[in-house]
Design a protein around this motif. Structure first.
Motif, PDB file in Angstrom:
ATOM      1  N   ALA A  18       0.835  -1.216   0.000  1.00  0.00           N
ATOM      2  CA  ALA A  18       0.000   0.000   0.000  1.00  0.00           C
ATOM      3  C   ALA A  18       0.864   1.258   0.000  1.00  0.00           C
ATOM      4  CB  ALA A  18      -0.929  -0.013   1.201  1.00  0.00           C
ATOM      5  N   ILE A  19       1.978   1.241   0.750  1.00  0.00           N
ATOM      6  CA  ILE A  19       2.850   2.421   0.796  1.00  0.00           C
ATOM      7  C   ILE A  19       3.423   2.701  -0.592  1.00  0.00           C
ATOM      8  CG2 ILE A  19       5.029   3.356   1.743  1.00  0.00           C
ATOM      9  CD1 ILE A  19       4.390   1.682   4.303  1.00  0.00           C
ATOM     10  N   LEU A  20       3.951   1.637  -1.211  1.00  0.00           N
ATOM     11  CA  LEU A  20       4.554   1.830  -2.537  1.00  0.00           C
ATOM     12  C   LEU A  20       3.501   2.255  -3.559  1.00  0.00           C
ATOM     13  CD1 LEU A  20       7.007  -1.214  -2.576  1.00  0.00           C
ATOM     14  CD2 LEU A  20       7.617   1.205  -2.443  1.00  0.00           C
ATOM     15  N   ARG A  21       2.323   1.659  -3.421  1.00  0.00           N
ATOM     16  CA  ARG A  21       1.244   2.028  -4.346  1.00  0.00           C
ATOM     17  C   ARG A  21       0.935   3.518  -4.217  1.00  0.00           C
ATOM     18  NH1 ARG A  21      -2.838  -1.659  -3.056  1.00  0.00           N
ATOM     19  NH2 ARG A  21      -3.620  -0.215  -1.517  1.00  0.00           N
ATOM     20  N   GLY A  22       0.881   3.968  -2.950  1.00  0.00           N
ATOM     21  CA  GLY A  22       0.589   5.379  -2.689  1.00  0.00           C
ATOM     22  C   GLY A  22       1.607   6.293  -3.345  1.00  0.00           C
ATOM     23  N   ILE A  23       2.874   5.865  -3.309  1.00  0.00           N
ATOM     24  CA  ILE A  23       3.926   6.708  -3.885  1.00  0.00           C
ATOM     25  C   ILE A  23       3.814   6.772  -5.409  1.00  0.00           C
ATOM     26  CG2 ILE A  23       6.446   6.964  -4.150  1.00  0.00           C
ATOM     27  CD1 ILE A  23       6.770   5.534  -1.450  1.00  0.00           C
ATOM     28  N   PHE A  24       3.476   5.641  -6.023  1.00  0.00           N
ATOM     29  CA  PHE A  24       3.604   5.586  -7.494  1.00  0.00           C
ATOM     30  C   PHE A  24       2.297   5.615  -8.282  1.00  0.00           C
ATOM     31  CE2 PHE A  24       7.641   3.731  -6.043  1.00  0.00           C
ATOM     32  CZ  PHE A  24       8.504   4.612  -6.689  1.00  0.00           C
ATOM     33  N   LEU A  25       1.193   5.648  -7.562  1.00  0.00           N
ATOM     34  CA  LEU A  25      -0.105   5.511  -8.219  1.00  0.00           C
ATOM     35  C   LEU A  25      -0.343   6.505  -9.359  1.00  0.00           C
ATOM     36  CD1 LEU A  25      -2.586   3.733  -8.008  1.00  0.00           C
ATOM     37  CD2 LEU A  25      -3.641   5.465  -6.549  1.00  0.00           C
ATOM     38  N   GLU A  27       1.824   7.884 -11.278  1.00  0.00           N
ATOM     39  CA  GLU A  27       2.737   7.808 -12.420  1.00  0.00           C
ATOM     40  C   GLU A  27       2.703   6.480 -13.176  1.00  0.00           C
ATOM     41  OE1 GLU A  27       5.764   9.476  -9.390  1.00  0.00           O
ATOM     42  OE2 GLU A  27       6.842   9.067 -11.247  1.00  0.00           O
ATOM     43  N   TYR A  28       2.237   5.443 -12.488  1.00  0.00           N
ATOM     44  CA  TYR A  28       2.302   4.109 -13.100  1.00  0.00           C
ATOM     45  C   TYR A  28       0.959   3.397 -12.996  1.00  0.00           C
ATOM     46  CZ  TYR A  28       7.363   4.587 -12.820  1.00  0.00           C
ATOM     47  OH  TYR A  28       8.639   5.031 -12.978  1.00  0.00           O
ATOM     48  N   ASN A  29       0.749   2.455 -13.891  1.00  0.00           N
ATOM     49  CA  ASN A  29      -0.320   1.483 -13.651  1.00  0.00           C
ATOM     50  C   ASN A  29       0.253   0.505 -12.651  1.00  0.00           C
ATOM     51  OD1 ASN A  29      -1.822   2.403 -15.893  1.00  0.00           O
ATOM     52  ND2 ASN A  29      -0.303   1.339 -17.177  1.00  0.00           N
ATOM     53  N   ILE A  30      -0.494   0.234 -11.620  1.00  0.00           N
ATOM     54  CA  ILE A  30       0.062  -0.645 -10.582  1.00  0.00           C
ATOM     55  C   ILE A  30      -0.584  -2.023 -10.656  1.00  0.00           C
ATOM     56  CG2 ILE A  30       0.422  -0.940  -8.087  1.00  0.00           C
ATOM     57  CD1 ILE A  30       1.794   1.567  -8.980  1.00  0.00           C
ATOM     58  N   VAL A  31       0.281  -3.049 -10.607  1.00  0.00           N
ATOM     59  CA  VAL A  31      -0.196  -4.428 -10.503  1.00  0.00           C
ATOM     60  C   VAL A  31       0.434  -4.977  -9.240  1.00  0.00           C
ATOM     61  CG1 VAL A  31      -0.197  -6.684 -11.596  1.00  0.00           C
ATOM     62  CG2 VAL A  31      -0.169  -4.638 -13.004  1.00  0.00           C
ATOM     63  N   GLY A  46       0.172 -12.971 -19.244  1.00  0.00           N
ATOM     64  CA  GLY A  46       0.181 -11.965 -20.301  1.00  0.00           C
ATOM     65  C   GLY A  46       0.136 -10.529 -19.813  1.00  0.00           C
ATOM     66  N   VAL A  47       0.131 -10.341 -18.493  1.00  0.00           N
ATOM     67  CA  VAL A  47       0.119  -8.963 -18.009  1.00  0.00           C
ATOM     68  C   VAL A  47       1.453  -8.308 -18.377  1.00  0.00           C
ATOM     69  CG1 VAL A  47       0.078  -7.542 -15.918  1.00  0.00           C
ATOM     70  CG2 VAL A  47      -1.407  -9.530 -16.107  1.00  0.00           C
ATOM     71  N   HIS A  48       1.371  -7.180 -19.041  1.00  0.00           N
ATOM     72  CA  HIS A  48       2.597  -6.524 -19.440  1.00  0.00           C
ATOM     73  C   HIS A  48       3.126  -5.674 -18.278  1.00  0.00           C
ATOM     74  CE1 HIS A  48       5.543  -4.396 -21.841  1.00  0.00           C
ATOM     75  NE2 HIS A  48       5.197  -3.344 -21.119  1.00  0.00           N
ATOM     76  N   VAL A  49       4.417  -5.819 -17.982  1.00  0.00           N
ATOM     77  CA  VAL A  49       5.004  -5.094 -16.858  1.00  0.00           C
ATOM     78  C   VAL A  49       6.312  -4.454 -17.315  1.00  0.00           C
ATOM     79  CG1 VAL A  49       6.059  -5.412 -14.584  1.00  0.00           C
ATOM     80  CG2 VAL A  49       3.946  -6.602 -15.145  1.00  0.00           C
ATOM     81  N   ASP A  50       6.538  -3.197 -16.886  1.00  0.00           N
ATOM     82  CA  ASP A  50       7.783  -2.528 -17.269  1.00  0.00           C
ATOM     83  C   ASP A  50       8.811  -2.543 -16.146  1.00  0.00           C
ATOM     84  OD1 ASP A  50       6.989  -1.326 -19.929  1.00  0.00           O
ATOM     85  OD2 ASP A  50       5.361  -0.657 -18.634  1.00  0.00           O
ATOM     86  N   ILE A  51       8.326  -2.456 -14.909  1.00  0.00           N
ATOM     87  CA  ILE A  51       9.274  -2.454 -13.795  1.00  0.00           C
ATOM     88  C   ILE A  51       8.669  -3.225 -12.614  1.00  0.00           C
ATOM     89  CG2 ILE A  51       8.448  -0.127 -13.063  1.00  0.00           C
ATOM     90  CD1 ILE A  51      11.394   0.271 -12.043  1.00  0.00           C
ATOM     91  N   ILE A  52       9.541  -3.954 -11.927  1.00  0.00           N
ATOM     92  CA  ILE A  52       9.049  -4.745 -10.784  1.00  0.00           C
ATOM     93  C   ILE A  52       9.745  -4.257  -9.515  1.00  0.00           C
ATOM     94  CG2 ILE A  52       8.946  -7.064  -9.774  1.00  0.00           C
ATOM     95  CD1 ILE A  52       9.041  -8.164 -12.661  1.00  0.00           C
ATOM     96  N   LEU A  53       8.985  -3.969  -8.460  1.00  0.00           N
ATOM     97  CA  LEU A  53       9.563  -3.705  -7.137  1.00  0.00           C
ATOM     98  C   LEU A  53       9.408  -4.998  -6.352  1.00  0.00           C
ATOM     99  CD1 LEU A  53       8.335  -0.115  -6.179  1.00  0.00           C
ATOM    100  CD2 LEU A  53      10.132  -0.842  -7.737  1.00  0.00           C
TER     101      LEU A  53
END
Ligand code: C2E
Ligand code: MG
Ligand code: MG
Length: 721
Positions: A18-25, A27-31, A46-53
């Motif tokens: 939730a914290i990370l989601r709050g920071i990046f919501l 700017e990014y689509n969050i999965v 098949g979910v396309h992802v550009d960066i993984i935390l």
């Protein structure tokens, strides 16, 4: 282009996610995923992802194992990964780096630092990710790559493909992929998901080709690749699955299908863009086909295209030189066997190529707009013909004209038709207008409006090729057409498909219920004609009666019918009685009674009767069946008949023995119209049979029978002779 990257947060603790989601919501689509295992499943789905935390310590599959796994998979190895953990000691850091992580962040998260680090990674890694398996520098990337997918852009593809072809010792191919109806994807799911779909296709191509080929995206939804012919052949099973939508890694719930055109490189010196054009030509030939998904370019195809181009150039001249002419195909009424109308069909008498059929040139005219002139030409020829007939003082039959979907919606077109009728002093009833069912797909709303307008001007509208397209029976409720022209396909299918006759019968009945007339097209045999006539189809058009003929021949045909007061030979519809009884003597009694007036068929049980029925139903007026028989008894026969729309209308008289009230009730409930009991009382049997036959052969047989059937369920049972 609007383009938001997708970030996947993999952490077992919901609060940390939730914290990370709050920071990046913003700017990014969050999965999100709760552990490595779940994350992997998401990627593979098949979910396309550009960066993984990525958290390190998680149940099921920890961060290291996850990292190890994705770095081995071509499709995922270039995704940027930032590792996050409570305490990252040196050993863990080294391990993460060795496994391919791009950076670290530590808990508790400091928003500014986290943002900065991620944006550094994104800047650095996302672009190198796009380099895919090729080693090129940053600058080259921007100039040589398609930013959306990371594939080569068109220009660099031409260059690379040329080198690939020249270096290759094997025969090469160029193939084009195009996504079917990609516009729909964008409309339904938005351009962001549309972009992801395209990226996924790019990934699939890269996975397929590995280092054995190169690929590009040339336009929105067009991909081109170059590889060897041999390698393409090994890929075909996989490619087929992709083309038919069985294997696509899609972020959307939609079956994505593609078409492929292939060009085999014979001359490596030919410019690559020409090769691409040729692959594209092959693709165009199958673009609308559901079944055929890939096609090779051939010299014949090239010739066909050149021929087409020639025709397009010659068209206008041809009209001036009067090379176009109209033929008439009679449409015959089933009840009387007489010509009740005709369809006007265009022909092109080409000085070199001979007579060309409209199947070839009408689609070309639709593309270049010449169809507006051509349809009016046909309309005028028909008007002239009708005027000549009237001037000769004979009664005319209406002639239907095909109106291309391109013209149908145009108000100035309908105005021109009206002008022509005025000029030749004709009523709108002198012609009918045919519009093909396929037009429904273009724009149902316009079509409904156009039909309404034409009808308000008293034109009769025929829906042509009904049943040939994708449209449903449901569309009929939106379109108030006068006549359905049932597509030839159904008639062709009659001989091979058991269901075709049921479908055909339903269409005819439904048209009747909606007060529409029916014309069956493409009737070539007497058997087809008899079947359609007995099903209640109003009119028949087809080679069985006449091919399209010249106007002189058509005039002669009408004259012949008029002068001789022509009474055609019509099929003997339903003049046979089928008697089903296991007792020979009982069959003989009834046969003897009926044989003077009717042809009598006999069967010894329900099974035998059913076989006879299927082959002869069109001529059977009545079935008289014993209730007690071996194999299939009378009640079972009734039930079996009820499964077939065209059989359940045939009247049945059930034979019982006296005193079997329960059996009689059952028979009547299941649709028997009458009961006769053994031993026979011949005068009563005769009367009962006579009554049912009269009813079944009277004009509105269907309705009356239905009414009687409905009443039957309430009749007191137990009548005996
Ligand atoms: P359509 O309107 O469905 O016309 C029926 C086609 O079936 C005609 O082909 C006719 O010759 C053919 N046909 C009729 N009976 C039989 C049969 O028993 N067996 C077989 N195998 N074929 C039969 P045609 O004349 O080649 O026309 C093809 C199509 O071209 C027409 O299909 C119509 O869509 C279009 N067309 C023809 N004339 C015109 C025109 O003046 N304007 C426009 N816009 N389209 C036209
Ligand atoms: Mg037609
Ligand atoms: Mg048709």
């Amino acid at each position: 282009m609007e383009q938001m990257l997708t970030m996947m947060i993999v952490d077992d603790r919901a609060i940390d996610r939730a914290i990370l989601r709050g920071i990046f919501l913003s700017e990014y689509n969050i999965v999100e995923a709760g552990d490595g295992d779940e994350a992997l499943k998401l990627l593979r789905s098949g979910v396309h992802v550009d960066i993984i935390l990525l958290d390190i310590f998680m149940p099921k599959m920890n961060g290291f194992d996850f990292l190890r796994t994705i770095k081995k998979e071509v499709a995922f190895k270039d995704i940027a990964v930032v590792v996050n953990s409570e305490e990252l000691d040196e050993e863990n850091e080294v391990e993460a780096l060795e496994l391919g992580a791009d950076d670290f962040i530590t808990k508790p998260y400091n928003q500014r630092i986290v943002r900065k680090r991620i944006s550094n990674v994104v800047n650095k890694v996302i672009y190198t990710q796009f380099k895919m398996s090729h080693q090129i520098d940053e600058l080259k990337f921007v100039t040589q790559r398609d930013i959306l997918t990371g594939l080569y852009n068109r220009e660099s593809f031409y260059k690379e493909a040329r080198e690939f072809i020249i270096k290759s010792s094997e025969k090469c191919i160029i193939a084009v992929w195009n996504v079917d109806r990609f516009k729909v994807v964008n409309e339904l799911f938005g351009s962001r998901l549309g972009d992801q779909v395209l990226r996924n296709i790019a990934h699939q191509l890269i996975d397929l080709l590995k280092d054995k080929g190169i690929c590009t995206r040339t336009e929105a939804d067009s991909f081109v690749f170059c590889t060897t012919k041999e390698y393409l052949e090994t890929l075909m099973p996989k490619i087929d699955r992709i083309l038919t939508g069985q294997d696509h890694r899609s972020p959307i719930d939609y079956t994505l299908q593609l078409h492929m055109g292939i060009y085999e490189v014979n001359d490596p010196d030919m410019p690559v863009y020409l090769m691409c054009d040729r692959a594209d030509m092959a693709l165009q030939t199958i673009k609308d086909s559901y079944l055929v998904r890939s096609a090779y370019y051939s010299e014949k195809l090239k010739e066909d295209i050149l021929n087409e181009q020639e025709l397009v150039i010659e068209m206008e001249q041809a009209l001036a030189k009067r090379e176009f002419f109209v033929v008439f195909q009679p449409i015959v009424e089933t009840k009387t066997g007489r010509t009740s109308s005709a369809e006007a069909l265009i022909r092109w008498k080409h000085p070199v190529k001979g007579t060309i059929n409209p199947g070839i040139f009408v689609p070309l005219c639709e593309k270049n707009g010449f169809i507006a002139i051509l349809d009016l030409f046909v309309c005028e020829e028909v008007c002239k013909f009708q005027r000549e007939q009237l001037n000769r003082g004979v009664k005319i039959v209406p002639i239907s004209i095909n109106i291309s979907r391109i013209n149908f919606y145009r108000t100035e077109f309908s105005a021109k038709i009206k002008e022509l009728l005025d000029r030749y002093d004709l009523e709108p009833s002198a012609i009918k207008l045919e519009i093909t069912e396929g037009a429904y797909q273009d724009n149902p709303k316009y079509m409904a409006e156009a039909i309404k307008d034409f009808k308000e001007s008293s034109f009769q509208i025929l829906m042509d090729d009904f049943g040939s397209g994708y449209s449903s029976l449901n569309m009929l409720k939106d379109f108030n057409v006068d006549i359905l022209k049932i597509d030839m396909k159904f008639i062709d299918d009659l001989e091979t498909s058991e269901r075709a006759d049921n479908i055909l019968y339903s269409i005819i009945q439904m048209a009747r219920a909606l007060n529409m007339g029916t014309v069956a097209e493409g009737v070539e045999t007497r058997a087809q004609y008899e079947l359609l006539a007995s099903m209640g189809c109003d009119c028949i058009q087809g080679y069985y009666f006449s091919k399209p003929i010249t106007k002189e021949e058509f005039t002669a045909r009408l004259e012949f019918e008029r002068e001789r007061n022509y009474v055609p030979e019509l099929p003997d519809v339903r003049r046979t009685i089928l008697i089903v009884d296991d007792q020979k003597i009982d069959r003989q009694i009834i046969t003897h009674m009926m044989k003077d007036e009717y042809h009598v068929l006999e069967a010894t049980n329900g099974e035998e009767a059913f076989e006879l029925l299927k082959n002869n139903f069109k001529s059977i007026s009545l079935i008289i069946a014993d209730i007690h028989m071996p194999k299939m008894n009378g009640l079972a026969l009734l039930e079996k008949m009820a499964e077939y729309l065209y059989l359940k209308e045939i009247p049945v008289i059930m034979i019982t023995s006296s005193g079997e009230k329960e059996c009689e009730e059952q028979a009547l409930t299941r649709g028997a119209l009458e009961i006769i009991t053994k031993p026979y009382d011949s005068s009563l049997v005769r009367k009962r049979i006579g009554n049912v036959l009269k009813l079944s052969e009277s004009g509105n047989m269907m309705r009356q029978i239905q009414r009687l059937r409905d009443q039957n369920t309430e009749l007191p049972t137990g009548r005996t002779l």
